[in-house]
Design an enzyme around this catalytic site. Structure first.
Site, short mmCIF file in Angstrom:
data_model
loop_
_atom_site.label_atom_id
_atom_site.label_comp_id
_atom_site.label_asym_id
_atom_site.label_seq_id
_atom_site.Cartn_x
_atom_site.Cartn_y
_atom_site.Cartn_z
N CYS A 193 161.41 -22.55 36.09
CA CYS A 193 161.10 -22.51 34.65
C CYS A 193 162.06 -21.59 33.91
O CYS A 193 162.58 -21.95 32.85
CB CYS A 193 159.65 -22.08 34.43
SG CYS A 193 159.20 -20.55 35.29
N HIS A 197 156.42 -17.01 29.68
CA HIS A 197 157.47 -16.01 29.78
C HIS A 197 158.11 -15.84 28.40
O HIS A 197 158.05 -16.73 27.55
CB HIS A 197 158.58 -16.47 30.73
CG HIS A 197 158.15 -16.79 32.12
ND1 HIS A 197 157.53 -15.88 32.93
CD2 HIS A 197 158.28 -17.92 32.86
CE1 HIS A 197 157.29 -16.44 34.11
NE2 HIS A 197 157.74 -17.68 34.09
#
Lengths: 339, 339
Positions: free
Chosen positions: A143, A223
């Protein structure tokens, strides 16, 4: 056109999303999914009519004991599949490659938790779809690497950029991980800087010099990346904004519309009606895109559970050469996922 | 030697710590503290025998109603003091300067929540004690600026450094702030990069080019800084480690002793028996000190409530010229605080 038969090995956080995304495409179908234990996700596979296979006799038996419909051992699934998407936990994909996929001459897509060497190539559709065509083993990157590669790929192919420094503030646990911490700490992770993320971006964009460091913090949603990119030409903040606004799988958001943290990004995904509040795009705060003293700055939010899902779909098409035009594959994927 | 009389205007998170630190020195004493409301800290002032003053008639009355011993209005405290340490919330110090301290010809120490212009100088004892001697208005810089200035001051006076980039992961709330968030988000703050912290470091180290950006995260214990420092000479990681190990008010910690996050740093402060688990030092992870391609990296933890306390004590001595030798002042301060 008959649909290609996709096996999903590992029906967990990534696997269940990839299965749903596969089922939304018109050129592929879910042949079956595998699971080790009879948890709520195994039942979800039953509910969604994804044939459920156990990875061992014990798995199959445990399904039967819980009244789950099962087709038996995963070996028969892999025998019948055109391709497998390996969504097992990190490092297990490499073992599966040697033990299962190579012996069965089965093409495979791996996730970013594997070492780069598991794949014949590492993959980001926007960057290297064409060079991945027909490869037997393709690794979709993590990711964080996906998020970095999309933004830096767009910038580096339109402007002349120098050293890039990125600081990653990572969610410590996924929403499902009720036993993980920390509750109240900031964890340098890795403690040795630079982190592995920079070298991983080089598997996609080998010409870039990207230096990363990272911490983990008490949040589950997304994130956040802070990017600092040296510019070698006269690129302005407006140039970067207008490029990113046109870039596929990137959304540029304005704080005046209320986007001030990762929380509002997720609320937006929920309002959009996205399955599982998934965000497949790099979410970039427009206010943060600034050029100062020939260095560009920006903040982007990266949804760790879902950002790699469209890449998995495109990787299947590239491996099987279902589509030789990268843009056409991404068009299909994005339309099916409402991106 | 008679002790100088110190008034603490604002007995809250910083003020109560400065009061305790003043009371531990042999050349100064707490003449009194001020408070607006009769909360548990007002009672603590009574318990510690710090004369308690109200900032208004209403404040004084509210103390009396709660059976708190009070000496009356803060005006009389300021009249009798040799110096005041202003520990009021941000921006109120500047108002107090005009309304109270200048009319009373009272020397004052301010906190980092004020603009730099409130002070005749901004202050870090290790960097500019001597040039602050005798100044009437001294601004102790914020916790983040203190942490950055100590480390960068040491590096820049021993090595030739170029551009410095710092990323700040800030605790969102202090331990006492039970109503502040976020619980589950990462907040770019400020959303416009670079943040104000870089320019603030220039009030201490004007020759440095420091670029900062920052986010807030769900933790209360400490801030964490990631520093990236361009090196113009052949400085190695070992050079930096050995310099920082010798640097005052900096601790270098080893992960092999179990220091892996901000949580263990605070546990260590508790084990040391530090009052309120305060950490007056920059806490630097030894493992993170690395030089790669002429750029130095490190992570440091900064305890937001306490790191400025020794600076306030030294600023009192500088303003009143109690000690004209910076090292001797810091020696006294550090000994009294068990640093």
């Amino acid at each position: 056109m008959s649909k290609v038969k996709v096996a999903i090995n590992g029906y967990g956080t990534i696997g269940k999303r990839v299965a749903d995304a596969v089922s939304l495409q018109d050129d592929m179908e879910v042949l079956g999914v595998t699971k080790t234990r009879p948890n709520f996700e195994a039942r979800l596979a039953n509910d969604r009519n994804y044939p459920l296979y156990g990875i061992s006799k014990e798995s199959v038996k445990s399904f039967e004991e819980e009244d789950l419909k099962t087709e038996g051992l995963s070996d028969s699934l892999l025998e019948a599949a055109d391709i497998v998407v390996d969504c097992t936990p990190g490092k297990i994909g490499a073992k599966n490659k040697e033990a299962l996929y190579i012996p069965k001459k089965l093409k495979a897509i791996y996730q970013g938790g594997e070492k780069a060497s598991v794949g014949d190539t590492s993959f980001i559709a926007q960057v290297n779809y064409i060079s991945s065509l027909g490869k037997d083993h393709i690794r979709v990157v993590s990711c964080n690497t996906t998020g970095l590669s999309r933004t830096l790929g767009a910038l580096s192919s339109n402007f002349t950029i120098g050293n890039t420094r990125a600081f990653l503030v990572r969610r410590s646990a996924d929403p499902r991980d009720s036993s993980k911490g920390p509750i109240n700490a900031i964890i340098p992770d890795p403690l040795n800087v630079p982190s592995h993320h920079g070298p991983d971006v080089k598997t996609i964009l080998p010409e870039l010099n990207v230096i990363t460091s990272a911490v983990k913090v008490p949040t589950t949603l997304m994130h956040l990346h802070s990017l600092m990119i040296e510019l070698k030409d006269g690129t302005s903040g407006e140039d970067i904004k207008s490029l990113l606004e046109k870039t596929r799988r990137v959304k540029v958001l304005h704080s005046k519309e209320g986007f001030r943290s990762t929380a509002e990004l997720i609320e937006y995904a929920r309002d959009l009606g996205r399955s599982r509040y998934d965000l497949y795009e790099n979410m970039i705060w427009e206010d943060s895109i600034i050029v100062k003293d020939s260095e560009a700055y920006l903040f982007q939010g990266i949804a760790q559970e879902s950002i790699v899902v469209p890449e998995n779909i495109d990787a299947i098409r590239a491996a099987l050469e279902l589509e030789t035009d990268a843009e056409k594959s991404m068009d299909k994927t994005d339309k099916a996922l409402s991106i």
